[in-house]
Motif scaffolding. Structure first.
Motif: not given
Length: 599
Positions: A571-583
């Motif tokens: 929903x574009x509410x997170x302040x940065x791109x967390x792709x690596x963390x989510x992985x």
């Protein structure tokens, strides 16, 4: 201005009052002069010759007194204003005009030989409280250090490097000074310098660190780290005294057991200074032989730190599991706790690579030194009651290094699930729980962590409490005909409430409220817990045996964190791109099942 400062020569008269024995008059004169000097610097770029000459004379004489105090305060005030206003060129011009005087002053107050430092402190006139002068010098050094970190290559003056180049003298001041507030102020300066956080208390907004460092930056940081570790090897910690904690009623807070509460600010600062210095040391160790040697050395420093903390009566005197010390000492100081955890993780990973020990021996040595990353992370989760929303606070906060720590730890966790489960069993078996208690006999003041150790195993009846909003949990697994279900609620009664962030960060609330509104879910309700069919998480039993409760709750917490971050990102509410963390979080969720398949 023309009449006062040209016709009446008011500047000379004000500067003359720097020498007044009435400290109020001397300080008011310094405030007035500083305002005028700043005005002329910003309007015409000129430095008052009378003020400059007076400061140079005071710095070269180096004798504690009202004049030197006024000059130090005046210069510090001017540099702070220029720093906060980002007037880099004017800052450099002013500092260059006084650089030689400051170098002379520090050569007197902070000589290279530690014995000379002690002689210097003893030799000052007893009629003047030199501690005030010394603290004013430390305030100035913090401004100079902050400028060197912020402006990088432009920071080329000797005075901007004094904190690092004279770090040995500062350490000698901490162990040799008779004034406790001087010791404490010097420790705080060195801690901020080693973490590159000088000026954080007074700078407007955040101190923006430049990526381009000045040419001496690496060598200066190495000098600082080496000075700290050399001092520790020479039993410096044994000479560091920690007094009782200060509070509004005085400085002698008495515990219920008749003892005094230690100054936890001092203890935390010394601990962080040593941990970060050790981390910097292993990062600069050259070659394989140097790396192995540094790994052995660093664990020796950690043992010295442990002895220091126990001597100072931290609530560690009866603790058998040393990895508890991070959570116990840092309490609700989130930023310092994360820095300690990150530095400890770096030290552990370095020792693991270079020690030559097998896996189990590495973890055993880590627990003996209090830096097993699995234990530290589990105790952190335990202290926040496995609440994923608090982890979300940490992730979106700019005040801690939690993101950096978490990513690095999760990479290690996915490669060492066996060590993680062993740590879970150790913590669960000893029932080492952290809870928040007021006025505890072992507390360091305020709401801090207290260790409770019980010999009996702890079994949580998830369905036994209805005193708090329940969070339904249903986990199922079907594996080779085995079917195990755990259903119940988690509540405040079941889990000791930790002290970290009882009140959630406003930014986290705003994100969750926005997410709830978009999803149509009432505010305040936690997102539904994912079932094992959705996540692939093995939360309970393998081969008919119930797995460690701590492990299950830790994985569940991380699973909930992944879910809410994923939803906020969509929903574009997170302040940065967390792709690596989510992985990484997804990999952790799959670790229990993968480990079962291997076994």
């Amino acid at each position: 201005m023309r009449v006062m400062f040209q016709d009446m020569d008011l500047m000379s008269q004000l500067v003359h009052q720097f020498q007044s024995e009435d400290q109020i008059i001397s300080h008011l004169a310094a405030k007035s002069v500083s305002a005028c000097v700043l005005y002329y610097l910003q309007t015409s770029g000129t430095i008052s010759p009378v003020w400059r000459r007076t400061c140079l004379q005071a710095f070269h004489s180096s004798l504690p007194g009202t004049q030197l105090d006024a000059c130090l305060w005046s210069l510090t005030e001017l540099l702070k204003n220029l720093f906060k206003g980002a007037h880099q060129e004017t800052f450099g011009k002013l500092l260059a005009a006084l650089d030689s005087g400051l170098s002379s002053l520090c050569a007197k107050f902070l000589p290279d030989d530690s014995q000379e430092v002690t002689q210097c402190l003893v030799g000052f006139p007893s009629s003047r409280p030199w501690g005030t002068t010394f603290c004013l010098l430390l305030d100035l050094l913090e401004v100079l250090t902050a400028s060197s970190l912020t402006w990088g290559p432009a920071a080329c003056l000797r005075s901007q490097r004094i904190t690092h180049t004279h770090s040995s003298a500062l350490l000698a001041t901490i162990s040799g000074s008779s004034e406790y507030f001087v010791k404490k102020r010097a420790v705080l300066l060195l801690k901020r310098a080693v973490f590159q956080k000088a000026g954080e208390d007074w700078a407007s907004g955040e101190v923006l660190l430049t990526e381009l460092k000045h040419e001496h930056f690496r060598s200066d940081m190495s000098i600082l780290a080496r000075s700290v570790l050399t001092a520790v090897a020479a039993d410096w910690l044994q000479a560091v005294q920690v007094e009782s904690a200060s509070f509004f009623g005085g400085t002698r807070a008495i515990r219920r057991d008749g003892g005094q509460k230690p100054d936890c600010v001092m203890l935390r600062s010394v601990s962080l200074l040593l941990l970060k210095s050790a981390e910097l040391h292993i990062q600069t160790a050259g070659g394989a032989a140097g790396a192995r040697s540094s790994g052995t050395e660093v664990y020796g420093y950690l043992q010295s730190l442990w002895s220091f903390l126990r001597r100072c009566s931290v609530q560690l005197t009866e603790v058998t599991h040393r990895c508890c010390w991070v959570s116990l000492l840092f309490g609700d100081q989130d930023d310092d706790m994360m820095e300690a955890a990150k530095a400890s993780l770096s030290i552990f990973l370095h020792h693991r690579r270079c020690s030559g020990l097998d896996h189990s021996a590495v973890l055993e040595a880590a627990c003996a030194s209090g830096n097993n990353p699995h234990c530290i992370f589990l105790l952190l989760l335990q202290s926040i009651s496995f609440d994923h929303s608090i982890l979300l606070d940490f992730l979106i906060s700019t005040e801690t290094c939690f993101l950096e720590f978490l990513v690095r730890y999760l990479k290690y966790l996915t490669a060492d699930w066996q060590g993680f489960t062993a740590a879970c069993g150790k913590i669960s078996g000893s029932d080492c729980h952290l809870s928040s208690q007021q006025s505890s006999p072992a507390s360091c003041g305020g709401d801090v962590l207290t260790l409770t150790v019980k010999g009996e195993p702890r079994l949580v009846q998830y369905g036994s409490s209805s005193e708090s909003d329940p969070e339904d949990m249903e986990v199922s697994q079907h594996e080779q005909g085995t079917s195990v279900y755990v259903t119940g609620t988690l509540s405040a009664v079941d889990v000791p409430q930790g002290p970290i962030r009882h009140k959630q960060c406003e930014s986290s609330h705003l994100l969750l409220e926005a997410d709830s509104a978009l999803k149509g879910r009432p505010e305040g309700l936690s997102p539904p817990v994912l079932h094992s069919e959705q996540t692939g998480v093995n939360m309970t039993a393998v081969s008919g045996q119930v797995s460690c409760e701590t492990s299950a709750r830790a994985v569940l917490c991380l699973s909930q964190l992944r879910e809410v971050v994923t939803r906020l990102q969509a929903k574009k509410l997170f302040p940065y791109t967390p792709s690596s963390l989510l992985k990484l979080l997804a990999q952790v969720e799959n670790c229990p099942l993968s480990h079962f398949n291997k076994t």
